[in-house]
Design an enzyme around this catalytic site. Structure first.
Site, mmCIF file in Angstrom:
data_model
loop_
_atom_site.group_PDB
_atom_site.id
_atom_site.type_symbol
_atom_site.label_atom_id
_atom_site.label_comp_id
_atom_site.label_asym_id
_atom_site.label_seq_id
_atom_site.Cartn_x
_atom_site.Cartn_y
_atom_site.Cartn_z
ATOM 1 N N SER A 48 41.529 25.748 20.485
ATOM 2 C CA SER A 48 40.329 25.841 19.652
ATOM 3 C C SER A 48 40.680 25.273 18.279
ATOM 4 C CB SER A 48 39.924 27.307 19.513
ATOM 5 O OG SER A 48 40.931 27.994 18.789
ATOM 6 N N ASP A 80 39.158 22.596 22.607
ATOM 7 C CA ASP A 80 38.255 23.664 23.034
ATOM 8 C C ASP A 80 37.373 24.109 21.850
ATOM 9 O OD1 ASP A 80 37.144 25.692 24.538
ATOM 10 O OD2 ASP A 80 38.905 27.001 24.478
ATOM 11 N N HIS A 81 36.095 24.227 22.066
ATOM 12 C CA HIS A 81 35.154 24.666 21.012
ATOM 13 C C HIS A 81 35.416 24.037 19.654
ATOM 14 C CE1 HIS A 81 33.072 27.580 23.463
ATOM 15 N NE2 HIS A 81 34.243 27.900 23.961
ATOM 16 N N GLU A 138 28.228 23.238 25.660
ATOM 17 C CA GLU A 138 27.834 24.558 26.137
ATOM 18 C C GLU A 138 26.334 24.724 25.952
ATOM 19 O OE1 GLU A 138 30.719 27.636 24.967
ATOM 20 O OE2 GLU A 138 29.004 28.824 24.345
ATOM 21 N N HIS A 187 32.609 35.390 26.249
ATOM 22 C CA HIS A 187 33.910 35.176 25.615
ATOM 23 C C HIS A 187 34.492 36.540 25.282
ATOM 24 C CE1 HIS A 187 32.781 30.881 24.384
ATOM 25 N NE2 HIS A 187 33.860 30.793 25.144
ATOM 26 N N GLY A 188 35.776 36.708 25.567
ATOM 27 C CA GLY A 188 36.416 37.996 25.283
ATOM 28 C C GLY A 188 36.362 38.894 26.511
ATOM 29 N N HIS A 216 33.458 29.440 31.050
ATOM 30 C CA HIS A 216 34.195 29.970 29.888
ATOM 31 C C HIS A 216 34.282 31.482 29.998
ATOM 32 C CE1 HIS A 216 34.140 26.489 26.900
ATOM 33 N NE2 HIS A 216 33.827 25.995 28.075
ATOM 34 N N GLY A 217 35.183 32.067 29.204
ATOM 35 C CA GLY A 217 35.267 33.518 29.178
ATOM 36 C C GLY A 217 35.680 34.084 30.515
ATOM 37 N N GLY A 218 36.693 33.467 31.141
ATOM 38 C CA GLY A 218 37.131 33.917 32.464
ATOM 39 C C GLY A 218 37.879 35.245 32.452
HETATM 40 ZN ZN LIG Z 1 34.868 29.074 25.558
#
Ligand SMILES: [Zn+2]
Length: 289
Positions: A48, A80-81, A138, A187-188, A216-218
């Site tokens: 990121s 990323d982002h 996204e 996310h998180g 995302h946010g796996g």
């Molecule tokens: Zn992400």
């Protein structure tokens, strides 16, 4: 070696997903790469804007490229982002394989304009340098932090999930290569357990939008949901929070048990191993091994 685009296509054909893991330091890169090598599967390293600033934008590009060339191994680097055209450009100019322009907080038409600007720049760069860089964006909100959360982040609900027709419009308008939808992922990691994924929505988005999807946010998602999400059209899965948690826990444990140790390579060894274990298990699942 095949390009990242080709590996993604191959993953979709095989019904597997490529693991994307974030790093902010070199030991995490070692842990992730050790795990991938054991399974001999392609991987994507993500940074990121904050992670990139800490490890060094140029340094991480050189490290990943060096591993790829020295070992002839399919390891790729993703910005990323990234939140501005300028930061996307800086990463791509020095050799990143892909970038995520995150303009999800902007009104839709502004999001489209900024994303399209990145796509146009990449087309130019690909042509000029003979590269095959990918741009991801996204659509639909999934929260913004890779933290341990007490509750689902504010602003995330069924209403902010991606609608298949919106995804189609967005892909057509921008020309992106990959789409990260909101399909119940966040996310998180929620301490009491993450919400379930909307598998039907994933399938519909994949069918209507026409490009591979990225989850995302796996972190914190149930194994069964991952397997079904991959079958429904997810080709890349992001894991960050789980790695951070494993790293910190291993570090705390070591420091507590060895208060007089000062050699970083000893202190950090269990943290590398903890990351390796998390990544190994995730890669096994994502690659159906
Ligand atoms: Zn992400």
């Amino acid at each position: 070696m095949k390009t990242l685009r080709e590996y993604i296509k191959e993953a979709e054909e095989k019904g597997v997903a490529i693991g994307h893991f974030n790093i902010s330091n070199i030991e995490a890169l070692h842990g992730i790469y050790n795990a991938a090598k054991k399974l001999n599967v392609p991987i994507i390293i993500g940074v990121s804007e904050g992670e990139e600033e800490f490890i060094g934008r140029d340094e991480v590009a050189i490290l990943v490229r060096m591993i790829r060339e020295k070992d002839n191994y399919p390891i790729f680097l993703n910005a990323d982002h990234h939140y501005s055209f300028e930061s996307v450009k800086l990463a791509l100019d020095i050799g990143y394989d892909s970038a995520i322009i995150d303009a999800v907080k902007l009104p839709l038409e502004e999001n489209i304009a900024l994303t399209k600007r990145c796509v146009d720049y990449v087309k130019e760069l690909n042509q000029k340098e003979g590269r095959d860089i990918l741009i991801e964006a996204e659509l639909g909100f999934i929260g913004q932090s890779s933290k341990l959360l007490d509750v689902i982040p504010e602003g995330v609900s069924e209403a902010t999930m991606t609608k298949p027709e919106d995804a189609k419009y967005f892909v057509e308008q921008t020309g992106i290569d990959l789409l990260a939808p909101s399909v119940g992922n966040i996310h998180g990691m929620v301490k009491s357990g993450n919400p379930r994924l909307d598998i039907k929505r994933i399938r519909e988005i994949r069918e209507t939008c026409g490009v591979p999807l990225v989850l995302h946010g796996g972190s914190g998602i149930a194994d069964e949901d991952f397997t079904n999400a991959i079958k429904a059209g997810i080709s890349i899965i992001h894991i960050n929070t789980e790695i951070r948690v494993a790293y910190k826990k291993a570090l705390e444990k070591y420091l507590k048990e060895n208060p007089s140790e000062i050699a970083p390579y000893k202190i950090l060894k269990p943290a590398v191993e903890a990351i390796e274990e998390v990544v190994y298990n995730r890669l096994k699942l994502f690659n159906n091994l």
